[in-house]
Each structure stands twice: as C-alpha cells, then as structure tokens.
Scaffold this motif. Sequence first.
Motif, PDB file in Angstrom:
ATOM      1  N   ASP A 181      -3.140  12.897   9.460  1.00  0.00           N
ATOM      2  CA  ASP A 181      -2.317  12.230   8.453  1.00  0.00           C
ATOM      3  C   ASP A 181      -0.825  12.364   8.747  1.00  0.00           C
ATOM      4  OD1 ASP A 181      -4.571  11.510   6.878  1.00  0.00           O
ATOM      5  OD2 ASP A 181      -4.648  13.552   6.086  1.00  0.00           O
ATOM      6  N   GLY A 238       1.903   4.577   5.376  1.00  0.00           N
ATOM      7  CA  GLY A 238       0.465   4.666   5.225  1.00  0.00           C
ATOM      8  C   GLY A 238      -0.020   5.997   4.699  1.00  0.00           C
ATOM      9  N   LYS A 239       0.851   7.007   4.652  1.00  0.00           N
ATOM     10  CA  LYS A 239       0.432   8.333   4.221  1.00  0.00           C
ATOM     11  C   LYS A 239       1.290   8.903   3.097  1.00  0.00           C
ATOM     12  CE  LYS A 239      -2.910   8.595   7.186  1.00  0.00           C
ATOM     13  NZ  LYS A 239      -4.330   8.654   6.754  1.00  0.00           N
ATOM     14  N   TYR A 265      -4.896  16.391  -3.410  1.00  0.00           N
ATOM     15  CA  TYR A 265      -4.788  15.475  -2.277  1.00  0.00           C
ATOM     16  C   TYR A 265      -4.552  16.275  -1.001  1.00  0.00           C
ATOM     17  CZ  TYR A 265      -4.113  11.992  -5.945  1.00  0.00           C
ATOM     18  OH  TYR A 265      -4.278  11.195  -7.051  1.00  0.00           O
ATOM     19  N   THR A 307       5.208  13.053   7.050  1.00  0.00           N
ATOM     20  CA  THR A 307       4.416  11.879   6.667  1.00  0.00           C
ATOM     21  C   THR A 307       5.280  10.632   6.701  1.00  0.00           C
ATOM     22  OG1 THR A 307       4.917  12.338   4.333  1.00  0.00           O
ATOM     23  CG2 THR A 307       2.816  13.149   5.193  1.00  0.00           C
ATOM     24  N   ARG A 347       0.855  -1.173   0.000  1.00  0.00           N
ATOM     25  CA  ARG A 347       0.000   0.000   0.000  1.00  0.00           C
ATOM     26  C   ARG A 347       0.895   1.228   0.000  1.00  0.00           C
ATOM     27  NH1 ARG A 347      -5.211  -0.460   1.745  1.00  0.00           N
ATOM     28  NH2 ARG A 347      -5.113   1.580   2.720  1.00  0.00           N
ATOM     29  N   SER A 385       1.890   2.371   2.554  1.00  0.00           N
ATOM     30  CA  SER A 385       2.740   2.151   3.716  1.00  0.00           C
ATOM     31  C   SER A 385       3.813   1.117   3.405  1.00  0.00           C
ATOM     32  CB  SER A 385       1.898   1.659   4.898  1.00  0.00           C
ATOM     33  OG  SER A 385       1.272   0.442   4.574  1.00  0.00           O
ATOM     34  N   ASP A 434      -8.306   9.015  -2.249  1.00  0.00           N
ATOM     35  CA  ASP A 434      -8.045   8.791  -0.830  1.00  0.00           C
ATOM     36  C   ASP A 434      -6.677   8.132  -0.690  1.00  0.00           C
ATOM     37  OD1 ASP A 434      -7.942   8.051   1.825  1.00  0.00           O
ATOM     38  OD2 ASP A 434      -9.988   7.280   1.894  1.00  0.00           O
ATOM     39  N   ASP A 451      -5.246   6.835   1.745  1.00  0.00           N
ATOM     40  CA  ASP A 451      -5.287   5.607   2.536  1.00  0.00           C
ATOM     41  C   ASP A 451      -5.621   4.380   1.691  1.00  0.00           C
ATOM     42  OD1 ASP A 451      -4.668   6.950   4.849  1.00  0.00           O
ATOM     43  OD2 ASP A 451      -6.754   7.266   5.417  1.00  0.00           O
ATOM     44  N   LYS A 452      -6.268   4.590   0.553  1.00  0.00           N
ATOM     45  CA  LYS A 452      -6.696   3.474  -0.286  1.00  0.00           C
ATOM     46  C   LYS A 452      -5.762   3.230  -1.469  1.00  0.00           C
ATOM     47  CE  LYS A 452     -11.577   4.097   0.889  1.00  0.00           C
ATOM     48  NZ  LYS A 452     -12.943   4.406   0.382  1.00  0.00           N
ATOM     49  N   GLN A 453      -4.739   4.036  -1.594  1.00  0.00           N
ATOM     50  CA  GLN A 453      -3.807   3.855  -2.701  1.00  0.00           C
ATOM     51  C   GLN A 453      -2.932   2.622  -2.476  1.00  0.00           C
ATOM     52  OE1 GLN A 453      -1.691   7.584  -2.946  1.00  0.00           O
ATOM     53  NE2 GLN A 453      -3.274   8.508  -4.227  1.00  0.00           N
TER      54      GLN A 453
END
Length: 367
Positions: free
Chosen positions: A257, A280-281, A251, A277, A55, A57, A165, A167-169
Amino acid sequence: MYKLKYQHKTNGWIALTVFAALSLSSCSGAGDEPDSGNGNAIVFGAYISDAYESRASVANIDDLKKAGFGVFASNTGADDFNPDATVGFTPDFMYNQKVWWKAASSGVIGAGSWLCDQDKYWPRGKVSFFAYAPYAAAFGETGITGITGIEVSGSPKVTFKMDSDVDKQIDFLYADAEKTVNLEKVDQVQFNFRHALSRVGFRIVADEVIDAATTLTINSVVFKSSSLGASGDLNLASGKWENVEAREMEYPFETGDFIAGSNVITHAAGTKMSDLTANGKYLMLIPSNKAVPVAITVNYDVATVDANLAAGGITINNEITSAFEFNFETGKAYWFTLRLGLKSVDVEPVVSDWEDSETDWKPEEKQ
C-alpha cells in the motif's frame, strides 16, 4: 425508501474542489454540442476548474465525464425552498437526474457537451437544485447505498457507508447549495462541488540521522478508532452529515500500500520527510466533527549491518502504538507524519485544505 428528519441549511464549508457551471437553457440527449434552441429550454454545460477525485486516488476531469453527477430539483412556485417542510417541496422537477458527458464527433480533445436523458424547461416560479457525485443509478453495500424517496419532502439526502477496503473507497462529493436554491430562469447555475469526507495520508521521517550501517523499514501501519462513522446520511441542502452510526473502525496498510521504496529510511535520507501513501491509498473517513480516540500502530524493523556477527548483521522488530484524540472535519485533508526512532514512534498530524490539480497533486501544509 425512507423518510428522514431535516436540518436547517448552514454555510461556510471548506475546500472547493469541483466547479461545474451549468448553463440552463436546454437539456437534450441529441447532438454533439448544446443547442441554444428555445430560450425557455434547459441546456446543461459543465466544466471543472480542478482535478476530480473519483476514488481515494487523484484523478482528472475524465473521471467526472465517465461517472457523471446526480441532480435533484424542486419547483416551489412563489415560495422559497424550505428544508424543514413536512409537506410539499419534493424533488418534483428532477429526481436523481444523471448529467453525463458526450464527446464531440469531431474527436477534438475536450470538445463535447453535458447532457441528460429528458428535455427540461424552466417552469414558472422558483427552482432549487442539489447535486452529488459520482452518480449512482443503483446502490451497493458500501459507498452510496441509497437516496431519499421521490415523494419525501425537504432536503434530498444520500446514504453513504464506508468500505473497510481502502481500494474500494470513493471520494464522495456534494454541491454547495447556497447559490443554487430559489432560482428563476437564470442564465447559469453553478454547482460548487465539495468533499463530503475527510482524507488521511501518511508520511515518514527519522527523528535523527541514523547510522550508515542501519536501516529502518516500515512493515505495516494500522489506523484504528473506537468511534468513527461507519455510515450516515448526507443532507445535500446543508452539506451536513446526519444519522451517523459510529463504531470501531480499523484500516490496515501494508508494504504493497506504500509508495515503492518509501517505507525504507537510510542514513542518506537524513531527516527528510517523505510521503508513505499516495494516489489510490488515501484513507477516506466520515467526518467526526469532534475529537475522537485514534490509535496508530506502526510495525517496523531496525536492521544493522555487523560483519562481526555470523549472520552479517541483526534485525530487531518493533511494534509501537501512538494513541491520541483528533477531530476530523468535513472537506479537510490530513497528513499523519510518523517520526521514527530506533525505539520509538511519534505521530504528528498536519491539516491542509483539500487542493487539487490535474497533475502532481499535493496539498499545501498549514502548521
């Protein structure tokens, strides 16, 4: 499914991240360990030299074992694979074949084998292999949204759409095909996975040591461009993006975040740089591979303690935008350093190779 145009294969991609060595002698869904069996059968065995990014992250090898990866393969007989073919050279040997991990029944950590659902055997002639990760059996509205049809000739392609989003990438990977085309019953096929996207992170630093009574606090950071890839097709043979739809992308990053406490600069911090960051971000982007307009807007408070005031101090809110042009390249990680002053913000981009390890990952900066 759809038909697409094909481009010539190119070499020279950066940032090797995942090295999956696939020993090709059998491919079976039975048993805990690979079986040498018939010397003409195909067995998948895989290992990863560095951490796998599943992800935005930083994850570890377990993520690859959970997600698996997809393989396409074409049997081209005596001919070399032709990415520009309009007939023939279809994925007639493997089509989006999932390679997945089965842990050993012994329970020993790390023991097990890579398997697929159908037995495969080396055919006569040449075979060309292509792969991507993470594996997708079904396609959503964002991320991996489709693949070329089973009867489509030429290079297999994966359609990808960015999620607004963060978080969903996902960290979309492809295997460099340079050493996996035109193979004839080799002992080992090595999939060298590389990042298909660009990655952006933020850091902050005060442009000078602030007064002991003053604190700078970042409330939000908004990354915006009028011309970034919203979707496109990744050619698994060349590693090139094609049919990219560019549009305005925005974004936002807010307090939740950021790394806890990282958005506050005090006198004690001096001019020491810190990451804003982290896992996850990180922001993922379809590479532009040309200069595109970028605007980064920072909203922050300057709070000063003053016992002479009825409220005990004063807080001034600033919102400043820094605009510039930037080239986002395939497989590169970028740190945008926000250099904060009491009334100004400068943005300093730094590029680094996308490097991974299973713990404590940070890229090496290159000025």
